[in-house]
Design a protein around this motif. Structure first.
Motif, short mmCIF file in Angstrom:
data_model
loop_
_atom_site.label_atom_id
_atom_site.label_comp_id
_atom_site.label_asym_id
_atom_site.label_seq_id
_atom_site.Cartn_x
_atom_site.Cartn_y
_atom_site.Cartn_z
N GLY A 66 -48.03 25.86 18.52
CA GLY A 66 -46.59 25.69 18.51
C GLY A 66 -46.07 24.97 17.28
N ARG A 67 -46.95 24.37 16.50
CA ARG A 67 -46.52 23.68 15.27
C ARG A 67 -47.07 24.33 14.01
NH1 ARG A 67 -48.16 18.64 14.25
NH2 ARG A 67 -50.14 18.84 15.38
N PHE A 68 -48.28 24.85 14.08
CA PHE A 68 -48.93 25.47 12.92
C PHE A 68 -48.98 26.98 13.10
CE2 PHE A 68 -51.90 21.72 11.55
CZ PHE A 68 -50.81 20.87 11.56
N THR A 69 -48.85 27.70 11.98
CA THR A 69 -48.96 29.16 12.00
C THR A 69 -49.87 29.60 10.88
OG1 THR A 69 -46.69 29.36 12.85
CG2 THR A 69 -47.69 31.32 11.89
N ILE A 70 -50.88 30.41 11.23
CA ILE A 70 -51.78 30.96 10.23
C ILE A 70 -51.37 32.40 9.97
CG2 ILE A 70 -53.52 31.74 11.91
CD1 ILE A 70 -55.67 30.85 9.85
N SER A 71 -51.45 32.81 8.69
CA SER A 71 -51.09 34.17 8.33
C SER A 71 -51.96 34.61 7.15
CB SER A 71 -49.61 34.28 7.98
OG SER A 71 -49.29 33.46 6.87
N ILE A 72 -51.97 35.92 6.91
CA ILE A 72 -52.79 36.45 5.83
C ILE A 72 -52.01 37.49 5.05
CG2 ILE A 72 -53.81 38.24 7.32
CD1 ILE A 72 -56.46 37.77 5.75
N ASP A 73 -52.16 37.46 3.73
CA ASP A 73 -51.63 38.48 2.84
C ASP A 73 -52.84 39.24 2.30
OD1 ASP A 73 -50.67 40.01 0.72
OD2 ASP A 73 -49.15 38.53 0.18
N ASN A 74 -53.14 40.38 2.90
CA ASN A 74 -54.35 41.10 2.51
C ASN A 74 -54.29 41.61 1.07
OD1 ASN A 74 -56.07 40.98 4.83
ND2 ASN A 74 -54.69 42.39 5.89
N ALA A 75 -53.10 41.88 0.58
CA ALA A 75 -52.97 42.35 -0.80
C ALA A 75 -53.37 41.27 -1.80
CB ALA A 75 -51.54 42.81 -1.07
N LYS A 76 -53.15 40.03 -1.41
CA LYS A 76 -53.48 38.90 -2.30
C LYS A 76 -54.76 38.20 -1.88
CE LYS A 76 -48.67 37.85 -3.48
NZ LYS A 76 -47.61 36.81 -3.47
N ASN A 77 -55.38 38.64 -0.78
CA ASN A 77 -56.57 37.95 -0.25
C ASN A 77 -56.30 36.45 -0.10
OD1 ASN A 77 -58.12 40.28 -0.04
ND2 ASN A 77 -58.93 40.08 -2.10
N THR A 78 -55.17 36.13 0.45
CA THR A 78 -54.77 34.73 0.60
C THR A 78 -54.35 34.47 2.04
OG1 THR A 78 -54.05 34.59 -1.70
CG2 THR A 78 -53.17 32.95 -0.19
N VAL A 79 -54.83 33.37 2.57
CA VAL A 79 -54.48 32.93 3.91
C VAL A 79 -53.63 31.68 3.80
CG1 VAL A 79 -55.41 32.00 6.07
CG2 VAL A 79 -56.52 33.95 4.97
N TYR A 80 -52.60 31.63 4.63
CA TYR A 80 -51.67 30.51 4.61
C TYR A 80 -51.74 29.76 5.94
CZ TYR A 80 -49.82 33.30 0.79
OH TYR A 80 -49.70 34.03 -0.36
N LEU A 81 -51.47 28.47 5.86
CA LEU A 81 -51.31 27.66 7.06
C LEU A 81 -49.98 26.94 6.94
CD1 LEU A 81 -52.70 26.78 9.73
CD2 LEU A 81 -53.44 24.71 8.49
N GLN A 82 -49.00 27.42 7.69
CA GLN A 82 -47.69 26.76 7.73
C GLN A 82 -47.75 25.67 8.77
OE1 GLN A 82 -44.84 27.32 5.81
NE2 GLN A 82 -44.10 25.48 6.85
N MET A 83 -47.49 24.45 8.33
CA MET A 83 -47.59 23.29 9.22
C MET A 83 -46.21 22.67 9.36
SD MET A 83 -51.17 21.63 7.88
CE MET A 83 -50.48 21.10 6.31
N ASN A 84 -45.68 22.71 10.57
CA ASN A 84 -44.37 22.14 10.87
C ASN A 84 -44.50 20.98 11.83
OD1 ASN A 84 -43.19 24.22 9.31
ND2 ASN A 84 -43.01 25.55 11.09
N SER A 85 -43.45 20.19 11.93
CA SER A 85 -43.43 19.04 12.86
C SER A 85 -44.69 18.19 12.70
CB SER A 85 -43.30 19.53 14.30
OG SER A 85 -42.13 20.32 14.47
N LEU A 86 -45.00 17.87 11.46
CA LEU A 86 -46.24 17.15 11.19
C LEU A 86 -46.20 15.74 11.76
CD1 LEU A 86 -46.87 18.50 7.62
CD2 LEU A 86 -48.52 18.56 9.50
N LYS A 87 -47.37 15.30 12.19
CA LYS A 87 -47.53 13.98 12.80
C LYS A 87 -48.54 13.18 11.98
CE LYS A 87 -47.15 16.15 17.39
NZ LYS A 87 -47.83 16.34 18.70
N PRO A 88 -48.49 11.86 12.07
CA PRO A 88 -49.48 11.05 11.34
C PRO A 88 -50.92 11.44 11.69
CG PRO A 88 -47.69 9.67 12.08
CD PRO A 88 -47.45 11.02 12.69
N GLU A 89 -51.16 11.87 12.91
CA GLU A 89 -52.52 12.25 13.30
C GLU A 89 -52.97 13.58 12.69
OE1 GLU A 89 -49.99 11.37 15.33
OE2 GLU A 89 -50.02 12.53 17.21
N ASP A 90 -52.09 14.27 12.00
CA ASP A 90 -52.48 15.47 11.25
C ASP A 90 -53.08 15.11 9.89
OD1 ASP A 90 -49.52 17.00 12.51
OD2 ASP A 90 -51.58 17.39 13.19
N THR A 91 -53.02 13.84 9.52
CA THR A 91 -53.57 13.41 8.24
C THR A 91 -55.07 13.66 8.19
OG1 THR A 91 -51.87 11.71 7.93
CG2 THR A 91 -53.96 11.41 6.76
#
Length: 125
Positions: A66-91
């Protein structure tokens, strides 16, 4: 030789967002899986999210659903991790990991053969 290069870490305030990138190269085929792991000081490495290049399969740790989203761009061979609502414990240092083959690699590090160097994420006010 497979190489994974992470970028996008940094310092962010609680409630803020960051997007991590993992640029992959050297996989011999089109089918591979990538995962994000993290390790905080004094803690064991934890699987955060994983994705397959082959089909629309993803999995997340309960701590980030519910806070993080993983995605992939196959054309670029790149994976992303979108991190929202970050908390200190995500450090933590965030690593991307990869394995060749069809399907998801899972959220345990034993499932992966290749690792990036890591990028630091610090959530603090």
């Amino acid at each position: 030789e497979v190489q994974l290069v992470e970028s996008g870490g940094g310092l962010v305030q609680p409630g803020g967002s960051l997007r991590l990138s993992c640029a992959a190269s050297g996989f011999t085929g089109d089918d591979y899986a990538i995962a994000w792991f993290r390790q905080a000081p004094g803690k064991e490495r934890e699987g955060v999210a994983c994705i397959s290049s082959s089909y629309d399969g993803k999995d997340y740790a309960d701590s980030v659903k519910g806070r993080f989203t993983i995605s992939i761009d196959n054309a670029k061979n790149t994976v992303y991790l979108q991190m929202n609502s970050l908390k200190p414990e995500d450090t933590a240092i965030y690593y991307c990991a990869g394995v060749e083959g069809w399907g998801l690699g899972g959220l345990f590090d034993i499932g992966y053969d290749f690792w990036g160097q890591g990028t630091q994420v610090t959530v603090s006010s």
